[in-house]
Design an enzyme around this catalytic site. Structure first.
Site, PDB file in Angstrom:
ATOM      1  N   ARG A 103     121.992   2.485  30.736  1.00  0.00           N
ATOM      2  CA  ARG A 103     121.072   2.317  31.874  1.00  0.00           C
ATOM      3  C   ARG A 103     121.289   3.512  32.789  1.00  0.00           C
ATOM      4  O   ARG A 103     122.380   3.714  33.307  1.00  0.00           O
ATOM      5  CB  ARG A 103     121.346   0.999  32.608  1.00  0.00           C
ATOM      6  CG  ARG A 103     120.652   0.919  33.947  1.00  0.00           C
ATOM      7  CD  ARG A 103     120.661  -0.457  34.548  1.00  0.00           C
ATOM      8  NE  ARG A 103     119.711  -1.321  33.855  1.00  0.00           N
ATOM      9  CZ  ARG A 103     119.284  -2.490  34.326  1.00  0.00           C
ATOM     10  NH1 ARG A 103     119.738  -2.956  35.473  1.00  0.00           N
ATOM     11  NH2 ARG A 103     118.422  -3.207  33.640  1.00  0.00           N
ATOM     12  N   HIS A 130     111.524   0.430  30.495  1.00  0.00           N
ATOM     13  CA  HIS A 130     112.477  -0.679  30.323  1.00  0.00           C
ATOM     14  C   HIS A 130     112.059  -1.427  29.038  1.00  0.00           C
ATOM     15  O   HIS A 130     111.563  -2.549  29.089  1.00  0.00           O
ATOM     16  CB  HIS A 130     112.430  -1.593  31.560  1.00  0.00           C
ATOM     17  CG  HIS A 130     113.602  -2.502  31.700  1.00  0.00           C
ATOM     18  ND1 HIS A 130     114.654  -2.522  30.801  1.00  0.00           N
ATOM     19  CD2 HIS A 130     113.900  -3.432  32.646  1.00  0.00           C
ATOM     20  CE1 HIS A 130     115.536  -3.426  31.201  1.00  0.00           C
ATOM     21  NE2 HIS A 130     115.108  -3.989  32.305  1.00  0.00           N
ATOM     22  N   GLN A 133     113.279  -5.081  28.095  1.00  0.00           N
ATOM     23  CA  GLN A 133     112.641  -6.112  28.922  1.00  0.00           C
ATOM     24  C   GLN A 133     111.242  -6.426  28.391  1.00  0.00           C
ATOM     25  O   GLN A 133     110.833  -7.587  28.310  1.00  0.00           O
ATOM     26  CB  GLN A 133     112.561  -5.620  30.371  1.00  0.00           C
ATOM     27  CG  GLN A 133     111.942  -6.635  31.314  1.00  0.00           C
ATOM     28  CD  GLN A 133     112.860  -7.810  31.596  1.00  0.00           C
ATOM     29  OE1 GLN A 133     113.979  -7.624  32.017  1.00  0.00           O
ATOM     30  NE2 GLN A 133     112.383  -9.029  31.373  1.00  0.00           N
ATOM     31  N   ASP A 221     106.770  -6.870  39.676  1.00  0.00           N
ATOM     32  CA  ASP A 221     108.167  -6.417  39.809  1.00  0.00           C
ATOM     33  C   ASP A 221     108.338  -5.957  41.258  1.00  0.00           C
ATOM     34  O   ASP A 221     107.357  -5.832  42.008  1.00  0.00           O
ATOM     35  CB  ASP A 221     108.400  -5.257  38.807  1.00  0.00           C
ATOM     36  CG  ASP A 221     109.850  -4.802  38.716  1.00  0.00           C
ATOM     37  OD1 ASP A 221     110.738  -5.506  39.226  1.00  0.00           O
ATOM     38  OD2 ASP A 221     110.085  -3.721  38.131  1.00  0.00           O
ATOM     39  N   CYS A 261     110.465  -9.625  35.755  1.00  0.00           N
ATOM     40  CA  CYS A 261     111.681  -9.269  35.008  1.00  0.00           C
ATOM     41  C   CYS A 261     112.956  -9.649  35.753  1.00  0.00           C
ATOM     42  O   CYS A 261     114.017  -9.740  35.140  1.00  0.00           O
ATOM     43  CB  CYS A 261     111.677  -7.784  34.661  1.00  0.00           C
ATOM     44  SG  CYS A 261     111.708  -6.696  36.110  1.00  0.00           S
ATOM     45  N   ARG A 289     116.000 -12.113  26.992  1.00  0.00           N
ATOM     46  CA  ARG A 289     116.684 -10.811  26.906  1.00  0.00           C
ATOM     47  C   ARG A 289     117.809 -10.902  25.871  1.00  0.00           C
ATOM     48  O   ARG A 289     118.002  -9.999  25.057  1.00  0.00           O
ATOM     49  CB  ARG A 289     117.278 -10.412  28.268  1.00  0.00           C
ATOM     50  CG  ARG A 289     116.273 -10.076  29.354  1.00  0.00           C
ATOM     51  CD  ARG A 289     115.509  -8.811  29.061  1.00  0.00           C
ATOM     52  NE  ARG A 289     116.365  -7.644  28.908  1.00  0.00           N
ATOM     53  CZ  ARG A 289     116.919  -6.952  29.908  1.00  0.00           C
ATOM     54  NH1 ARG A 289     116.670  -7.283  31.161  1.00  0.00           N
ATOM     55  NH2 ARG A 289     117.693  -5.896  29.679  1.00  0.00           N
TER      56      ARG A 289
HETATM   57  N1  NVA Z   1     111.765  -1.764  38.338  1.00  0.00           N
HETATM   58  C1  NVA Z   1     113.074  -2.357  38.541  1.00  0.00           C
HETATM   59  C2  NVA Z   1     113.442  -3.191  37.363  1.00  0.00           C
HETATM   60  C3  NVA Z   1     114.788  -3.862  37.484  1.00  0.00           C
HETATM   61  C4  NVA Z   1     115.153  -4.644  36.263  1.00  0.00           C
HETATM   62  C5  NVA Z   1     114.088  -1.250  38.781  1.00  0.00           C
HETATM   63  O1  NVA Z   1     114.025  -0.230  38.090  1.00  0.00           O
HETATM   64  O2  NVA Z   1     114.921  -1.410  39.667  1.00  0.00           O
HETATM   65  N1   CP Z   2     115.662  -7.424  34.396  1.00  0.00           N
HETATM   66  C1   CP Z   2     116.802  -6.714  34.384  1.00  0.00           C
HETATM   67  O1   CP Z   2     116.950  -5.705  33.695  1.00  0.00           O
HETATM   68  O2   CP Z   2     117.766  -7.233  35.186  1.00  0.00           O
HETATM   69  P1   CP Z   2     119.160  -6.557  35.588  1.00  0.00           P
HETATM   70  O3   CP Z   2     118.853  -5.405  36.497  1.00  0.00           O
HETATM   71  O4   CP Z   2     119.910  -7.667  36.282  1.00  0.00           O
HETATM   72  O5   CP Z   2     119.854  -6.091  34.342  1.00  0.00           O
END
Ligand code: NVA
Ligand code: CP
Length: 303
Positions: A103, A130, A133, A221, A261, A289
């Site tokens: 990540r 992502h 997801q 989101d 998500c 997930r």
């Molecule tokens: N768009 C959000 C998704 C988190 C799972 C982010 O990137 O923070």
């Molecule tokens: N939806 C998702 O990726 O959640 P986290 O940021 O908690 O991993």
């Protein structure tokens, strides 16, 4: 089939549907308590440069259920956080681990990592995509609705990593997708152009009502993603009205499902009432997930 899972568009429809078939099988086995140790003795390295709850826990638990082990690393506690080049980190981690989940911020960084890593690399979220997801989301829809490829999907909110991934999915799976973002917060222009070229049924709008009208699946989101925290106040102004609430749900198909998500900012991009309401499949989505990522890891890593 590529060795990595970095972007949905690197994968064919057949391969992604095969992952869904394996997901169904593994989910059933997990619910029945039937062992399914497809990755016995293997280690997944998990490298995080951003926070996580679901991604970290679902990959770690998933590896354990598959008979393997997951190793959590936060970049701040590694030499990468002190400037060790990505390509060196990638080459070293490949020598210890059987697969890597990352990540991070830039999609280029994860691609550079994968180029220098001879074991599979999985995208656990970048600023651009992502994909895990998205797989969990579509699998969840397929559990709640027949013929999930022939539904009308709607995205309301930021043109962020999730919106970009939905656009990739629309191009691959062939469903209709309507995206409503405020002006200036549209999804990535390159992602849109490639999806259109691939024949995606994509409608881009700045009006949430246009996107939601008659939709079968409503999705949103947060307004400010990880790394954009300092833009929160400015975004709260720009995104006013881009909320999934009871009024917007009324415009959709009466049998619609609502997704997010997570984590959600309740009463910003989605109301508490809708999250807790009868259309919400948000917690099934979070559970999946685990099941989908087990299938992704098994597909990439099983020997
Ligand atoms: N768009 C959000 C998704 C988190 C799972 C982010 O990137 O923070
Ligand atoms: N939806 C998702 O990726 O959640 P986290 O940021 O908690 O991993």
């Amino acid at each position: 089939m590529t060795k990595d899972f970095l972007c949905l568009s690197d994968w064919s429809l057949d391969d992604l549907e095969a992952i869904f078939d394996l997901t169904r099988e593994l989910k059933l086995k997990q619910k029945e308590g039937t062992p399914h140790q497809l990755l016995a003795g293997q280690t997944l390295g998990m490298l995080f440069e951003k926070s996580s709850t679901r991604t970290r826990v679902s990959f770690e638990v998933g590896m354990f259920q598959l008979g393997g082990h997951a190793l959590f690393l936060h970049s701040g506690n590694t030499q990468m956080g002190r400037g060790e080049p990505i390509k060196d980190t990638a080459r070293v981690m490949a020598r210890y681990c059987d697969g890597i989940m990352i990540r991070t911020y830039s999609q280029d960084a994860i691609e550079e990592f994968a180029e220098n890593c001879y074991v599979p690399v999985i995208n656990g979220l970048t600023d651009l995509y992502h994909p895990c997801q998205l797989m969990a989301d579509l699998f969840t829809v397929s559990e709640h609705k027949e013929d999930y490829k022939n539904l009308k999907y709607c995205w309301v909110g930021d043109g962020n990593n999730m919106a970009n991934s939905w656009i990739n999915a629309a191009a691959i799976f062939g469903f209709e997708l309507r995206v409503a973002t405020p002006k200036g917060y549209e999804p990535d222009a390159g992602v849109i152009a490639r999806a259109k070229e691939a024949g995606a049924k994509l409608l881009l709008s700045n009006d949430p009502k246009v996107a939601a009208a008659g939709a079968d699946v409503l999705n949103t989101d947060v307004w400010a993603s990880m790394g954009q925290e300092e833009e929160q106040a400015e975004r709260e102004k720009a995104f006013k009205g881009f909320q999934i609430n009871a009024g917007l749900v009324k415009l959709a198909n009466p049998d619609c499902v609502v997704m997010h998500c997570l984590p959600a900012h309740r009463d910003e991009e989605i109301t508490d009432e809708v999250i807790e309401g009868p259309h919400s499949i948000i917690f099934d989505e979070a559970e999946n997930r685990l099941h989908v990522q087990k299938a992704i890891m098994a597909t990439l890593m099983a020997r």
